[in-house]
Design a protein around this motif. Sequence first.
Motif, PDB file in Angstrom:
ATOM      1  N   ALA A  99     -56.126 -29.477   9.375  1.00 62.17           N
ATOM      2  CA  ALA A  99     -54.702 -29.401   9.717  1.00 62.17           C
ATOM      3  C   ALA A  99     -53.807 -29.312   8.491  1.00 62.17           C
ATOM      4  CB  ALA A  99     -54.318 -30.612  10.557  1.00 62.17           C
ATOM      5  N   THR A 100     -54.275 -29.815   7.349  1.00 57.50           N
ATOM      6  CA  THR A 100     -53.440 -29.808   6.149  1.00 57.50           C
ATOM      7  C   THR A 100     -53.755 -28.656   5.203  1.00 57.50           C
ATOM      8  OG1 THR A 100     -54.987 -31.341   5.046  1.00 57.50           O
ATOM      9  CG2 THR A 100     -53.105 -32.306   6.216  1.00 57.50           C
ATOM     10  N   ARG A 101     -54.608 -27.725   5.624  1.00 59.62           N
ATOM     11  CA  ARG A 101     -54.848 -26.549   4.787  1.00 59.62           C
ATOM     12  C   ARG A 101     -53.567 -25.720   4.666  1.00 59.62           C
ATOM     13  NH1 ARG A 101     -60.652 -24.778   7.551  1.00 59.62           N
ATOM     14  NH2 ARG A 101     -61.888 -26.465   6.621  1.00 59.62           N
ATOM     15  N   PRO A 102     -53.299 -25.180   3.484  1.00 58.33           N
ATOM     16  CA  PRO A 102     -52.083 -24.387   3.304  1.00 58.33           C
ATOM     17  C   PRO A 102     -51.975 -23.245   4.312  1.00 58.33           C
ATOM     18  CG  PRO A 102     -53.101 -24.831   1.172  1.00 58.33           C
ATOM     19  CD  PRO A 102     -54.065 -25.305   2.220  1.00 58.33           C
ATOM     20  N   PRO A 137     -52.461 -21.660  16.225  1.00 57.44           N
ATOM     21  CA  PRO A 137     -52.333 -22.291  17.547  1.00 57.44           C
ATOM     22  C   PRO A 137     -53.211 -23.526  17.740  1.00 57.44           C
ATOM     23  CG  PRO A 137     -52.302 -19.923  17.772  1.00 57.44           C
ATOM     24  CD  PRO A 137     -52.582 -20.194  16.328  1.00 57.44           C
ATOM     25  N   ALA A 138     -54.452 -23.475  17.277  1.00 56.18           N
ATOM     26  CA  ALA A 138     -55.350 -24.621  17.464  1.00 56.18           C
ATOM     27  C   ALA A 138     -54.843 -25.851  16.728  1.00 56.18           C
ATOM     28  CB  ALA A 138     -56.758 -24.267  16.983  1.00 56.18           C
ATOM     29  N   VAL A 139     -54.308 -25.661  15.536  1.00 58.81           N
ATOM     30  CA  VAL A 139     -53.776 -26.787  14.755  1.00 58.81           C
ATOM     31  C   VAL A 139     -52.485 -27.275  15.386  1.00 58.81           C
ATOM     32  CG1 VAL A 139     -52.862 -27.476  12.511  1.00 58.81           C
ATOM     33  CG2 VAL A 139     -54.902 -26.001  12.642  1.00 58.81           C
ATOM     34  N   ARG A 140     -51.605 -26.351  15.714  1.00 54.01           N
ATOM     35  CA  ARG A 140     -50.308 -26.695  16.316  1.00 54.01           C
ATOM     36  C   ARG A 140     -50.477 -27.489  17.609  1.00 54.01           C
ATOM     37  NH1 ARG A 140     -48.221 -21.549  18.287  1.00 54.01           N
ATOM     38  NH2 ARG A 140     -49.444 -22.148  20.128  1.00 54.01           N
ATOM     39  N   ASP A 141     -51.493 -27.108  18.418  1.00 50.86           N
ATOM     40  CA  ASP A 141     -51.658 -27.709  19.736  1.00 50.86           C
ATOM     41  C   ASP A 141     -52.678 -28.845  19.762  1.00 50.86           C
ATOM     42  OD1 ASP A 141     -49.854 -25.773  20.551  1.00 50.86           O
ATOM     43  OD2 ASP A 141     -51.413 -24.403  21.273  1.00 50.86           O
TER      44      ASP A 141
END
Length: 262
Positions: free
Chosen positions: A213-216, A222-226
């Motif tokens: 989730a913290t990769r630049p 979408p997968a990270v956001r949700d």
Amino acid sequence: MGPRRIVCLTEEPTETLYLLGEQARIVGISGFTVRPPAARKEKPKVSAFTSAKVDRILELKPDIAIGFSDIQADIAQALIKAGVEVWIANHRGVDEILAYIRRLGALVGVAAKADALADTLARGLDEVREASSRLPRHPTVYFEEWDEPLISGIRWVSELIGIAGGREALPHRASQPLAKDRIIADPAEVIATAPDIIIGSWCGKRFRPEQVATRPSWENVPAVRDGEVHEVKSPLILQPGPAALTDGLAELRRIIHGWALR
């Protein structure tokens, strides 16, 4: 009767032989073996994935050693030079896993039992495939096998994602047989696929969703956001044997169907 003393250099022949009731033939296993749990208690551990205790293997007087892939070529060479018969399988897809089970059963003289096992596994695949075909939507799934560097999923994983109702984010990479050809040099390649689900299975270490989730520039994926970043334990999915077709597929189904039905 087939070979009576077998060294299994990877987990899938061990799991398969136990399922066939032929575990008495196994005299040595990989240290990475976790399935079935009984094997770790009963059998001496004589290899890792890229190295082996050749002297210890020779002490066991095996009729054959069974391993997997080009990555075990050095182990195979050392054993062959020492006079041990070696079978290195190189199956990369779901159908090839089923064929491997049949070949292994035939090798040890229990072809009928192996055919029955493979048929049962195939029916399980068909059941999941049918259920997945009825999903109202099908997510794009990025599967990550390693993080430094990024390595995407191998072909049997990609095929299982499809059976579970997902769409492989990087099909051109999944079709590559060698890990070096699945290395993603530029993370933008993943970002561009806009995966709805990210599944991590880092072989030999715990997957860290928070690191993904913290990769630049990944915050808008979408997968990270949700919050759809998940782990499937590597012993369930990264060995080309029965585990991947049963518990591994069940985990993919849980994740993908859960997303599709929300």
